[in-house]
Design a protein around this motif. Structure first.
Motif, PDB file in Angstrom:
ATOM      1  N   HIS A  46      68.473 -54.178  52.378  1.00  0.00           N
ATOM      2  CA  HIS A  46      67.293 -54.628  51.608  1.00  0.00           C
ATOM      3  C   HIS A  46      66.102 -54.674  52.573  1.00  0.00           C
ATOM      4  O   HIS A  46      65.660 -55.747  52.986  1.00  0.00           O
ATOM      5  CB  HIS A  46      67.580 -56.014  51.010  1.00  0.00           C
ATOM      6  N   LEU A  47      65.622 -53.482  52.878  1.00  0.00           N
ATOM      7  CA  LEU A  47      64.596 -53.340  53.916  1.00  0.00           C
ATOM      8  C   LEU A  47      63.337 -54.144  53.612  1.00  0.00           C
ATOM      9  O   LEU A  47      62.712 -54.691  54.509  1.00  0.00           O
ATOM     10  CB  LEU A  47      64.245 -51.844  54.048  1.00  0.00           C
ATOM     11  N   HIS A  48      62.976 -54.204  52.347  1.00  0.00           N
ATOM     12  CA  HIS A  48      61.712 -54.861  51.971  1.00  0.00           C
ATOM     13  C   HIS A  48      61.959 -56.226  51.313  1.00  0.00           C
ATOM     14  O   HIS A  48      61.202 -56.639  50.428  1.00  0.00           O
ATOM     15  CB  HIS A  48      60.921 -53.955  51.032  1.00  0.00           C
ATOM     16  N   GLU A  49      63.006 -56.900  51.751  1.00  0.00           N
ATOM     17  CA  GLU A  49      63.376 -58.185  51.127  1.00  0.00           C
ATOM     18  C   GLU A  49      62.217 -59.184  51.163  1.00  0.00           C
ATOM     19  O   GLU A  49      62.002 -59.933  50.217  1.00  0.00           O
ATOM     20  CB  GLU A  49      64.582 -58.760  51.877  1.00  0.00           C
ATOM     21  N   ASN A  50      61.470 -59.170  52.282  1.00  0.00           N
ATOM     22  CA  ASN A  50      60.367 -60.128  52.432  1.00  0.00           C
ATOM     23  C   ASN A  50      59.005 -59.443  52.314  1.00  0.00           C
ATOM     24  O   ASN A  50      58.089 -59.739  53.065  1.00  0.00           O
ATOM     25  CB  ASN A  50      60.479 -60.838  53.785  1.00  0.00           C
ATOM     26  N   GLY A  51      58.915 -58.502  51.393  1.00  0.00           N
ATOM     27  CA  GLY A  51      57.688 -57.719  51.260  1.00  0.00           C
ATOM     28  C   GLY A  51      57.797 -56.451  52.077  1.00  0.00           C
ATOM     29  O   GLY A  51      58.772 -56.285  52.840  1.00  0.00           O
ATOM     30  N   PRO A  52      56.831 -55.539  51.959  1.00  0.00           N
ATOM     31  CA  PRO A  52      56.934 -54.253  52.641  1.00  0.00           C
ATOM     32  C   PRO A  52      57.212 -54.419  54.133  1.00  0.00           C
ATOM     33  O   PRO A  52      56.512 -55.163  54.821  1.00  0.00           O
ATOM     34  CB  PRO A  52      55.561 -53.615  52.410  1.00  0.00           C
ATOM     35  N   ALA A  53      58.275 -53.747  54.624  1.00  0.00           N
ATOM     36  CA  ALA A  53      58.665 -53.882  56.038  1.00  0.00           C
ATOM     37  C   ALA A  53      57.538 -53.380  56.938  1.00  0.00           C
ATOM     38  O   ALA A  53      56.906 -52.368  56.625  1.00  0.00           O
ATOM     39  CB  ALA A  53      59.937 -53.072  56.289  1.00  0.00           C
ATOM     40  N   PRO A  54      57.294 -54.069  58.070  1.00  0.00           N
ATOM     41  CA  PRO A  54      56.266 -53.588  58.990  1.00  0.00           C
ATOM     42  C   PRO A  54      56.690 -52.262  59.637  1.00  0.00           C
ATOM     43  O   PRO A  54      57.887 -51.969  59.735  1.00  0.00           O
ATOM     44  CB  PRO A  54      56.163 -54.706  60.038  1.00  0.00           C
ATOM     45  N   ASP A  55      55.724 -51.489  60.074  1.00  0.00           N
ATOM     46  CA  ASP A  55      55.981 -50.200  60.740  1.00  0.00           C
ATOM     47  C   ASP A  55      56.849 -49.266  59.899  1.00  0.00           C
ATOM     48  O   ASP A  55      57.656 -48.507  60.435  1.00  0.00           O
ATOM     49  CB  ASP A  55      56.661 -50.414  62.110  1.00  0.00           C
ATOM     50  N   ASN A  56      56.728 -49.373  58.614  1.00  0.00           N
ATOM     51  CA  ASN A  56      57.490 -48.485  57.740  1.00  0.00           C
ATOM     52  C   ASN A  56      56.518 -47.664  56.913  1.00  0.00           C
ATOM     53  O   ASN A  56      55.575 -48.209  56.346  1.00  0.00           O
ATOM     54  CB  ASN A  56      58.369 -49.309  56.799  1.00  0.00           C
ATOM     55  N   ILE A  57      56.766 -46.356  56.863  1.00  0.00           N
ATOM     56  CA  ILE A  57      55.943 -45.506  55.998  1.00  0.00           C
ATOM     57  C   ILE A  57      56.736 -45.215  54.731  1.00  0.00           C
ATOM     58  O   ILE A  57      57.871 -44.726  54.802  1.00  0.00           O
ATOM     59  CB  ILE A  57      55.567 -44.202  56.724  1.00  0.00           C
ATOM     60  N   MET A  58      56.154 -45.539  53.617  1.00  0.00           N
ATOM     61  CA  MET A  58      56.855 -45.327  52.346  1.00  0.00           C
ATOM     62  C   MET A  58      56.758 -43.855  51.933  1.00  0.00           C
ATOM     63  O   MET A  58      55.706 -43.237  52.044  1.00  0.00           O
ATOM     64  CB  MET A  58      56.240 -46.188  51.248  1.00  0.00           C
TER      65      MET A  58
END
Ligand code: SAM
Length: 216
Positions: free
Chosen positions: A183-195
């Motif tokens: 659940h990569l984005h469990e706490n909102g969009p993960a930092p340093d991640n490009i969707m």
């Protein structure tokens, strides 16, 4: 993803300086020489297989001019959307290959690639098609041949069945996992991640996004 055929897409792909269609083995002459003969530098090569419309790799290429990016996509009708994106940014470090990744070892030499991204790869749900999944052992063996000694594979998907299958396949092929999240984005969009395009869609639907990073 296979979009309706777009009129003129084959002609545009042919005319594009930064796109190679591998039909008839065009492109194979660069095997082992992508840096020296195509990019003209010794920067590491990062690749996305099944890049779709190219949002992920185009963004990365814009952010990291010292990395050479190669986006691989099977279908012209999808690839043309990535070409549209790249044209507006005039990126010199981004090449597209229209090819089936099954043939990847014919186009890349041992150790030529530093990183492979797989994003929201097609799940091929039928058992008899398991070998077509981009995280199956046959594909991991292909990646093993073209990755350098520190090379990694990074995979994201919202498909939990495919993710679990991929973890099993990594074990079977003897790969080590560096990172696993269900659940990569469990706490909102993960930092340093490009969707990616698919990631945005599934994130907005509330689907948990899984991610793994692995090396041999
Ligand atoms: N990565 C994009 C994203 O996350 O938005 C697109 C995901 S889409 C579900 C999967 C893409 O992989 C499709 O565009 C499909 O044509 C491509 N693809 C599937 N198998 C492939 C293969 N063997 N070689 C090259 N591309 C492939």
């Amino acid at each position: 993803m296979r979009l309706r055929n777009i009129k003129g897409s084959d002609e545009r792909i042919l005319a594009d300086k930064y796109t190679i269609q591998t039909d008839g083995r065009e492109g194979a002459e660069f095997k082992g020489k992508w840096n020296s003969d195509f990019f003209g530098n010794e920067h590491p090569i990062h690749m996305e297989i099944g890049m779709g419309k190219g949002q992920f790799i185009t963004t990365l290429a814009g952010q990291n001019p010292d990395i050479n990016y190669i986006g691989i996509e099977k279908y012209s009708s999808v690839l043309i959307r990535a070409i549209d994106k790249r044209e507006s940014l005039a990126l010199e470090n981004l090449l597209f290959l229209r090819m089936d990744a099954e043939n990847i070892t014919e186009y890349f030499d041992r150790g030529e690639v530093a990183r492979i991204y797989l994003n929201f790869s097609d799940p091929w749900p039928k058992d008899r098609h398991a070998k077509r999944r981009l995280t199956s052992v046959p594909f991991l063996n292909r990646y093993d041949r073209i990755l350098d000694e520190n090379g990694i594979v990074q995979f994201k998907t919202d498909n939990r069945t495919l993710f679990d299958f991929s973890l099993e396949q990594l074990d079977e092929a003897g790969w080590q996992k560096d990172f696993v999240s269900y659940h990569l984005h469990e706490n909102g969009p993960a930092p340093d991640n490009i969707m990616t395009e698919y990631e945005e869609k599934f994130y907005n639907l509330g689907n948990p996004i899984c991610k793994l990073v692995a090396h041999r």
